[in-house]
Design an enzyme around this catalytic site. Sequence first.
Site, PDB file in Angstrom:
ATOM      1  N   SER A 103      -8.965   1.492   8.088  1.00  0.00           N
ATOM      2  CA  SER A 103      -8.534   0.953   9.385  1.00  0.00           C
ATOM      3  C   SER A 103      -7.367  -0.001   9.199  1.00  0.00           C
ATOM      4  O   SER A 103      -6.889  -0.609  10.151  1.00  0.00           O
ATOM      5  CB  SER A 103      -9.690   0.212  10.067  1.00  0.00           C
ATOM      6  OG  SER A 103     -10.129  -0.868   9.257  1.00  0.00           O
TER       7      SER A 103
ATOM      8  N   LYS B 191       0.813  -1.218   0.000  1.00  0.00           N
ATOM      9  CA  LYS B 191       0.000   0.000   0.000  1.00  0.00           C
ATOM     10  C   LYS B 191       0.850   1.273   0.000  1.00  0.00           C
ATOM     11  O   LYS B 191       0.414   2.327  -0.478  1.00  0.00           O
ATOM     12  CB  LYS B 191      -0.918   0.013   1.218  1.00  0.00           C
ATOM     13  CG  LYS B 191      -2.010  -1.037   1.228  1.00  0.00           C
ATOM     14  CD  LYS B 191      -3.179  -0.641   0.369  1.00  0.00           C
ATOM     15  CE  LYS B 191      -4.364  -1.561   0.573  1.00  0.00           C
ATOM     16  NZ  LYS B 191      -5.519  -1.158  -0.251  1.00  0.00           N
TER      17      LYS B 191
END
Length: 362
Positions: free
Chosen positions: A102, A73
């Site tokens: 989250s 990511k």
Amino acid sequence: LDTRRKHSSIMTRNNKSNGKYCIDFSDVEAAAGRIEGIAHRTPVLTCASLNQQAGGRSILFKVEAMQRTGSFKFRGAVNAVRSITTQQQDTDTKLQFVTHSSGNHAQALALAAKTANCHATIVMPNNTPLVKKAAVQDFGATIVMVESTNEAREEKAEEIRQETNATFVHPSEDPRVIAGQGTVCLELVQQVKELPSTPALSAVIIPVGGGGLAAGNCVTLRALLGSNVRIVLAEPSKLDDAYRSFQAGQLLKHAPDNTLDSCADGLKTTLGPNTWPIIRDLADDIITVDECDILRATKFAWERLKVCIEPSAGVGLAVVCYSETFREKYPVEQYPNIGVVLCGGNVDVLKTADKMKAMGIV
């Protein structure tokens, strides 16, 4: 329809300029330049024990668990942030970024903003584990807690965007994120070429959740290897929206009665309007695996590869090691060299070990 012929015709035109996809390979190449020296060039590892478990194939693991913040990511987040900062170099105001997450994207955007001397605000559900909140705070981001619903997160993120003039960075649908994730296989293909006496990849297995990783690397692999490689996406059978969409030929969400109870919780997000067309057209297959096989594969990687992957990364390994569907459709004689993207390593080891014990995996 012969998939080799289909992919050859697809990649001969500039899809982005025709409005077909949100990115093309030139965006991935530009992303590689932006993230160089900031994101790690993660290693490619091999393991004789896992090769044997996979029926004698040669498996080349692209270990994104060793990326900064512990997952792929970071690539997309850095590309998104740097795309904006390079356009606004003359401003004295600290640029603001916002997202709702989250998981791994929250940490990725927090650190990506910090490395560019910018600020990130992360909207998180109020049931987020303390360890995840602590990691985001350590990277200097502001956390705003909301109710644990998609609507609450999206509304708060939009409110912050308007109040602070922040740039919203979606975890998987932002084209800059998708292009950044596409650098995983750009590196993988280059690294395989650098390995002595290593044939080209015959197939690459990529986990799929929201589809940013899968879509970006579908674009990359088709541009670099064309129809000579099979792109197989791996998904938990309990989170099978991508598989069902692929079978139906139309974008579907999770079934209403799906409790989303999978150990590979990083893959809960569904495909969206930017990722779906790329996956629909450029991927060859989506194969699902059950919870037991995901956990078996995760444990195998811990023990033999010596890499602490998360179960979401174990999904791809489960396909190549345990899926009868994969074995039948992609026989070892035709597909001997397999790339597997190990997407991340942010895992609660004790909790995951408890799940393994509960399933009799010892």
